[in-house]
Design a protein around this motif. Structure first.
Motif, PDB file in Angstrom:
ATOM      1  N   THR A 192       0.797  -1.234   0.000  1.00  0.00           N
ATOM      2  CA  THR A 192       0.000   0.000   0.000  1.00  0.00           C
ATOM      3  C   THR A 192       0.828   1.283   0.000  1.00  0.00           C
ATOM      4  O   THR A 192       0.511   2.212  -0.756  1.00  0.00           O
ATOM      5  N   PRO A 193       1.880   1.415   0.831  1.00  0.00           N
ATOM      6  CA  PRO A 193       2.638   2.684   0.815  1.00  0.00           C
ATOM      7  C   PRO A 193       3.205   3.031  -0.551  1.00  0.00           C
ATOM      8  O   PRO A 193       3.155   4.188  -0.974  1.00  0.00           O
ATOM      9  N   GLY A 559      23.216 -11.424  -2.150  1.00  0.00           N
ATOM     10  CA  GLY A 559      23.257 -11.182  -0.716  1.00  0.00           C
ATOM     11  C   GLY A 559      22.330 -10.072  -0.269  1.00  0.00           C
ATOM     12  O   GLY A 559      22.461  -9.549   0.833  1.00  0.00           O
ATOM     13  N   TYR A 560      21.357  -9.708  -1.131  1.00  0.00           N
ATOM     14  CA  TYR A 560      20.384  -8.675  -0.781  1.00  0.00           C
ATOM     15  C   TYR A 560      19.121  -9.328  -0.218  1.00  0.00           C
ATOM     16  O   TYR A 560      18.872 -10.528  -0.397  1.00  0.00           O
ATOM     17  N   SER A 561      18.310  -8.522   0.442  1.00  0.00           N
ATOM     18  CA  SER A 561      16.982  -8.988   0.852  1.00  0.00           C
ATOM     19  C   SER A 561      16.139  -9.217  -0.401  1.00  0.00           C
ATOM     20  O   SER A 561      16.128  -8.381  -1.313  1.00  0.00           O
ATOM     21  N   PRO A 562      15.418 -10.319  -0.476  1.00  0.00           N
ATOM     22  CA  PRO A 562      14.610 -10.572  -1.685  1.00  0.00           C
ATOM     23  C   PRO A 562      13.338  -9.729  -1.751  1.00  0.00           C
ATOM     24  O   PRO A 562      12.730  -9.610  -2.820  1.00  0.00           O
ATOM     25  N   TYR A 563      12.954  -9.108  -0.631  1.00  0.00           N
ATOM     26  CA  TYR A 563      11.647  -8.438  -0.593  1.00  0.00           C
ATOM     27  C   TYR A 563      11.548  -7.204  -1.482  1.00  0.00           C
ATOM     28  O   TYR A 563      10.523  -7.014  -2.158  1.00  0.00           O
ATOM     29  N   PRO A 564      12.553  -6.315  -1.526  1.00  0.00           N
ATOM     30  CA  PRO A 564      12.418  -5.167  -2.444  1.00  0.00           C
ATOM     31  C   PRO A 564      12.337  -5.601  -3.907  1.00  0.00           C
ATOM     32  O   PRO A 564      11.647  -4.964  -4.715  1.00  0.00           O
ATOM     33  N   VAL A 614       9.387   6.357  -8.801  1.00  0.00           N
ATOM     34  CA  VAL A 614       8.731   6.253  -7.496  1.00  0.00           C
ATOM     35  C   VAL A 614       9.086   4.928  -6.834  1.00  0.00           C
ATOM     36  O   VAL A 614       9.371   4.865  -5.622  1.00  0.00           O
ATOM     37  N   ASN A 615       9.091   3.859  -7.617  1.00  0.00           N
ATOM     38  CA  ASN A 615       9.419   2.536  -7.092  1.00  0.00           C
ATOM     39  C   ASN A 615      10.837   2.492  -6.523  1.00  0.00           C
ATOM     40  O   ASN A 615      11.070   1.982  -5.427  1.00  0.00           O
ATOM     41  N   ILE A 616      11.781   3.043  -7.280  1.00  0.00           N
ATOM     42  CA  ILE A 616      13.186   3.003  -6.860  1.00  0.00           C
ATOM     43  C   ILE A 616      13.396   3.814  -5.590  1.00  0.00           C
ATOM     44  O   ILE A 616      14.232   3.469  -4.735  1.00  0.00           O
ATOM     45  N   ILE A 621      12.913   2.151   1.016  1.00  0.00           N
ATOM     46  CA  ILE A 621      12.574   2.753   2.307  1.00  0.00           C
ATOM     47  C   ILE A 621      11.757   1.778   3.152  1.00  0.00           C
ATOM     48  O   ILE A 621      12.011   1.604   4.350  1.00  0.00           O
ATOM     49  N   PHE A 622      10.784   1.134   2.531  1.00  0.00           N
ATOM     50  CA  PHE A 622       9.896   0.225   3.262  1.00  0.00           C
ATOM     51  C   PHE A 622      10.419  -1.213   3.279  1.00  0.00           C
ATOM     52  O   PHE A 622      10.052  -2.001   4.161  1.00  0.00           O
TER      53      PHE A 622
END
Length: 625
Positions: A192-193, A559-564, A614-616, A621-622
């Motif tokens: 949502t954000p 080695g990054y978080s997969p969520y973004p 906007v996505n980048i 951030i979230f």
């Protein structure tokens, strides 16, 4: 492997599975892009091919049918249909006009906010079907050119997929891939954000570009009527004056006990039966008709006949019918019983090229087509039912108001453009609307709190919709858009096959070599652009199925978080603004808005890059790297 491998050279067998998967994927993309086959048929063909070639077992290829997210998508179609049936959506134009007045900036803002809100909890395709007549009605009330409103409507519908987890199928596909990778899934409002940020940018962009697609003459003048059209306007525009008659069936008439089809009234005598007035329990009611409707003595027939008055008198005498008084032109005085509406063929309609006789329109919908609008004028012919339908045609249908309202939600071939103003006096909002809102709120609360899984929450809401008579079982089954479900199920095996054959690892390794030194922001940009490029040729759901596992695997290797990266796939697949062919959301507005392919490119390319920016900015951030 399978019998198929026995005919291949030995050196080829080592690479056979991956080559076959890539070949089938390439063929599927070509079929999606250029073939006239339906998307769900292509999906079923891919399931068959990937099983026959031995890459996947039948159980693996058909696993999508048991995926909870497929059930969830089907249930959301039912909930969306409940909102339509209870009339919640049809009051939105009134609310928007009350808030925005005739100011185009405020109207565009309100439409986009309304579409995004409704689209956050139901199918975006369903939302567009609801808001097309809303936008046309607003254009007719205000005189704002409808082209100003349709594109913002479409953009907001696509952005609505970024508002909640259940707003669109690609989000659920990405969530399923996280689950398959043994990662924590996204929550209901995780997206949502970012979606709100994109919505704000989208609204500002649509306001600034609202005149880009209009000619100078269209900007300064109104192409829409200043007031909402009435039945009398439709009668005038379609040249129906003098065609309507009322006649009563007398004792001894050859009509008594016969059906409409058995009398061959249309083909042999050029007479259309619009409806039947019949006494029931001390009151006169209008009986919807189709070819099997049986006439009774004392029935009063509402007739459409374009022949001369002399021919009409001959028809009455021959069939022992008595003429009755008809006040007003073409049943305009019977407006409480007899309705009219304009219906536009959708770009993907299977009806194009067929005649009304071949479609058996009246038998399916209990409505009669009394006019066809083509090339800015009504089609004038003595045999309307032999006219072959064309893509740009608008049909004028006539019959009971209930049948017209049901038509709005019971077909994927066309959409009701606008109800005439006369309907306001005869079709008030359903009394079940407040119950539908309560049921919807219960579903959202259950999903947000996580008390039960999302699919169970949606199932509870569907059962409540049925229990409170917001929808019946027949309409619930009809509301499910099976081609969409089959498309998702058919594309799921590709993700599994690419993983099983090492394709995802291979692609990730290649990308790792070229991208690792550039940092996470460049990788994020690449994933967004990859989704946007693939989305030019295939649906956003198919894009998510293919790209999500690659993005997640690539992030883990770096080695990054997969969520973004998973979230970027969800955002990018919804941001498919550039062509009108990759999503029903866009194809539905082409005809009502009068858009060309170039219009989508002109508006879509800058907006895609804005959404990427906007996505980048927001995703890290979230969802930190």
């Amino acid at each position: 492997m399978s019998w198929f491998t026995s005919i291949l050279p030995n050196y080829f067998i080592e690479y056979y599975p991956l080559i076959i998967v890539c070949l089938l994927l390439f063929i599927a993309i070509l079929l999606f892009s250029f073939s006239k086959l339906r998307l769900d048929i292509i999906a079923l063909l891919t399931i068959t091919a990937i099983t026959i070639t031995g890459v996947l077992t039948p159980a693996e290829a058909l696993a999508g049918f048991s995926d909870p997210n497929i059930i969830l998508i089907a249930l959301l179609f039912v909930i969306g249909e409940s909102l339509v049936r209870t009339g919640i959506s049809y009051k939105m134009s009134e609310y928007i006009l009350r808030i925005a007045g005739k100011n185009d900036i405020r109207i565009i803002t309100c439409i986009m906010l309304g579409v995004a809100l409704l689209g956050s909890i139901m199918s975006s395709t369903g939302v567009v079907a609801i808001f097309i007549p809303v936008a046309i009605s607003i254009a007719n009330h205000t005189g704002i050119h409808v082209k100003k409103l349709m594109m913002p409507l479409c953009i907001a519908a696509l952005i609505s997929g970024m508002m909640t987890l259940v707003a669109t199928a690609p989000n659920l596909v990405v969530n399923s891939e996280l689950d398959r990778s043994s990662l924590t899934e996204f929550k209901f409002f995780s997206i949502t954000p970012i979606g709100l940020g994109v919505l704000i940018v989208g609204i500002i962009y649509c306001i600034l570009t609202r005149n880009w697609l209009l000619t100078a003459e269209q900007v300064t003048s109104n192409n829409s009527q200043p007031n909402r059209r009435k039945i009398t306007d439709l009668i005038r525009d379609y040249k129906l004056i003098g065609r309507a008659h009322r006649a009563q069936i007398l004792a001894g008439s050859p009509f008594v006990g016969r059906t409409i089809d058995s009398l061959h009234l249309r083909s042999e005598q050029g007479v259309n039966v619009i409806g039947i007035e019949r006494w029931r329990k001390f009151r006169k009611v209008l009986i919807p008709v189709n070819g099997t409707t049986e006439f009774r003595e004392n029935d009063i027939l509402l007739l459409d006949m374009s022949h001369s008055e002399a021919d009409y008198r001959t028809f009455l005498n021959t069939n022992n019918l008595e003429p009755k008084v008809l006040r007003g032109e073409y049943f305009s005085e019977q407006v409480k019983e007899v309705g009219m509406a304009e219906v536009a063929l959708l770009p993907e309609s299977t009806l194009c090229g067929k005649t009304l006789n071949e479609l058996d329109f009246r038998a399916k919908y209990f409505l009669t087509v009394i006019g066809i609008w083509r090339n800015h004028a009504p089609v004038e012919t003595n045999n309307l039912f032999q006219e072959r339908l064309e893509m740009s045609d608008t049909l004028l249908v006539c019959g009971g108001w209930g049948s017209i309202q049901k038509l709005q939600t019971r077909t994927n071939d066309f959409v009701v453009l606008d109800f005439p103003a006369d309907i306001d006096d005869v079709a008030p909002a359903s009394s079940q609307a407040y119950l539908a809102i309560i049921n919807l709120a219960i579903m959202i609360i259950l999903m947000v709190t996580g008390i039960v899984p999302n699919v169970v929450a949606a199932l509870i809401a569907c059962l409540l919709m049925g229990a409170t008579r917001c929808i019946d079982m027949n309409d619930a089954y009809k509301s499910i858009h099976w081609p969409t479900l089959i498309l998702i199920i058919g594309m799921m095996p590709f993700a599994l096959a690419l993983n099983k054959t090492g394709g995802i690892s291979l692609i990730s390794d290649l990308l790792e070599i070229h991208l690792k030194s550039y940092g996470p922001y460049v990788v994020l940009t690449f994933i967004f652009l990859l989704c946007s490029t693939v989305g030019l040729f295939i649906s956003n759901t198919a894009t998510a199925i293919l790209i999500a596992p690659i993005a997640i695997d690539l992030a883990i290797k770096f080695g990054y978080s997969p969520y973004p990266f998973a979230m970027t796939v969800a955002i990018a697949t919804s941001a498919s603004f550039i062509t009108p062919v990759s999503s029903p959301v866009k194809t539905m507005i082409v005809a009502p808005g009068g858009y060309s392919f170039g219009d989508f490119v002109k508006i879509g390319v800058p907006l895609t890059f804005l959404v990427m920016a906007v996505n980048i900015v927001l995703v890290p951030i979230f969802f930190p790297f």
